[in-house]
Design an enzyme around this catalytic site. Structure first.
Site, PDB file in Angstrom:
ATOM      1  N   GLU A 121       0.836  -1.196   0.000  1.00  0.00           N
ATOM      2  CA  GLU A 121       0.000   0.000   0.000  1.00  0.00           C
ATOM      3  C   GLU A 121       0.873   1.248   0.000  1.00  0.00           C
ATOM      4  O   GLU A 121       1.950   1.267   0.598  1.00  0.00           O
ATOM      5  CB  GLU A 121      -0.917   0.041   1.222  1.00  0.00           C
ATOM      6  CG  GLU A 121      -0.213   0.266   2.542  1.00  0.00           C
ATOM      7  CD  GLU A 121      -1.168   0.540   3.698  1.00  0.00           C
ATOM      8  OE1 GLU A 121      -2.252   1.106   3.467  1.00  0.00           O
ATOM      9  OE2 GLU A 121      -0.812   0.175   4.835  1.00  0.00           O
TER      10      GLU A 121
ATOM     11  N   GLU B 215     -10.213   1.090   9.247  1.00  0.00           N
ATOM     12  CA  GLU B 215      -8.885   1.243   9.847  1.00  0.00           C
ATOM     13  C   GLU B 215      -8.719   2.697  10.269  1.00  0.00           C
ATOM     14  O   GLU B 215      -7.997   3.466   9.640  1.00  0.00           O
ATOM     15  CB  GLU B 215      -7.780   0.816   8.857  1.00  0.00           C
ATOM     16  CG  GLU B 215      -6.434   0.638   9.567  1.00  0.00           C
ATOM     17  CD  GLU B 215      -5.254   0.564   8.605  1.00  0.00           C
ATOM     18  OE1 GLU B 215      -4.300  -0.161   8.901  1.00  0.00           O
ATOM     19  OE2 GLU B 215      -5.286   1.254   7.564  1.00  0.00           O
TER      20      GLU B 215
END
Length: 246
Positions: free
Chosen positions: A146, A241
């Protein structure tokens, strides 16, 4: 419409020990959870894996993702994938991750690249990362990369294009983790990024920006981005998240 069905236990429940977080996620209505690597070192002990399994079973939630060991996050480390002197830790950790996959059912694994080292060339670090990622592809479920935001200027994966370039080097087709918070914090054009890389996305995480709190506390049109992802054919998981505000 895509909805978040996964709780990232490591950030949603910071005041709880990791073994109590699955129960908290279940109480909040999540059927599935994910973790940053919750253990102190790269190797999870028999006791730790058993305790995680019991926590999941007792809470009746599914473990879908767990990060690989990323070093000492509290000290500012952001992964070890590209660090030549830590290859043995990557391999040792892969054995633990593979066991967790086999025994507890997880399949997705965010792998933090590692900040640039001052005494090692960027080319050597990138070669190490590629070799380690190729190893992980054969040893564990789905390794993910990511783009990461933050104050550290020495973290080299800031855009989806940079993450995809690493995946391409190793021949990983679907391994991009699209974290909408990090994309926004790095000033990425999120709709354009999603359109360009929809076929590469294996997992999605959401938090609002600025602040990294729950959707609706910042300026990201999260619902619109999830609608676009669904229209582009993404049918995978979406995880919360974020650091929750009261």
């Amino acid at each position: 419409m895509l909805t978040a069905t996964v709780a990232n236990c490591s950030i949603l429940y910071p005041g709880l020990p990791w073994w109590d977080a699955p129960a908290a996620a279940a109480r909040d209505g999540y059927p599935a959870v994910e973790f940053w690597w919750p253990f102190a070192g790269p190797v999870a002990s028999d006791v730790e894996i058993r305790r995680l399994g019991e926590a999941l079973h007792d809470s009746d939630v599914e473990l879908v993702a767990i990060n690989t060991f990323a070093g000492d996050l509290t000290a500012g480390e952001r992964g070890i994938l590209s660090h030549p002197h830590r290859v043995s830790e990557v391999r040792e950790n892969a054995e633990s991750v593979a066991r967790i996959d086999s025994e507890l059912g997880s399949t997705l694994h965010n792998v933090l690249y590692g900040e640039r080292l001052a005494n090692v060339s960027a080319a050597t670090q990138d070669d190490t990362a590629a070799e380690n990622l190729a190893y992980l592809r054969s040893a564990i479920g789905v390794p993910l990369l990511e783009p990461l935001s933050g104050t550290r200027p020495d973290y080299p994966i800031r855009t989806a294009e940079q993450a995809v370039a690493v995946l391409d080097r190793v021949g990983i087709e679907t391994g991009l983790l699209a974290d909408l918070y990090h994309l926004a914090a790095n000033d990425q054009d999120i709709p354009a990024t999603l359109r360009a890389h929809a076929g590469r996305i294996a997992h999605v995480q959401i938090a609002d920006w600025p602040g990294r709190h729950q959707p609706g506390t910042g300026r990201i049109p999260i619902a619109a981005h999830l609608e676009l992802l669904e229209a582009l054919g993404y049918s995978g998981l979406v995880a919360h998240e974020f650091s929750p505000l009261p």
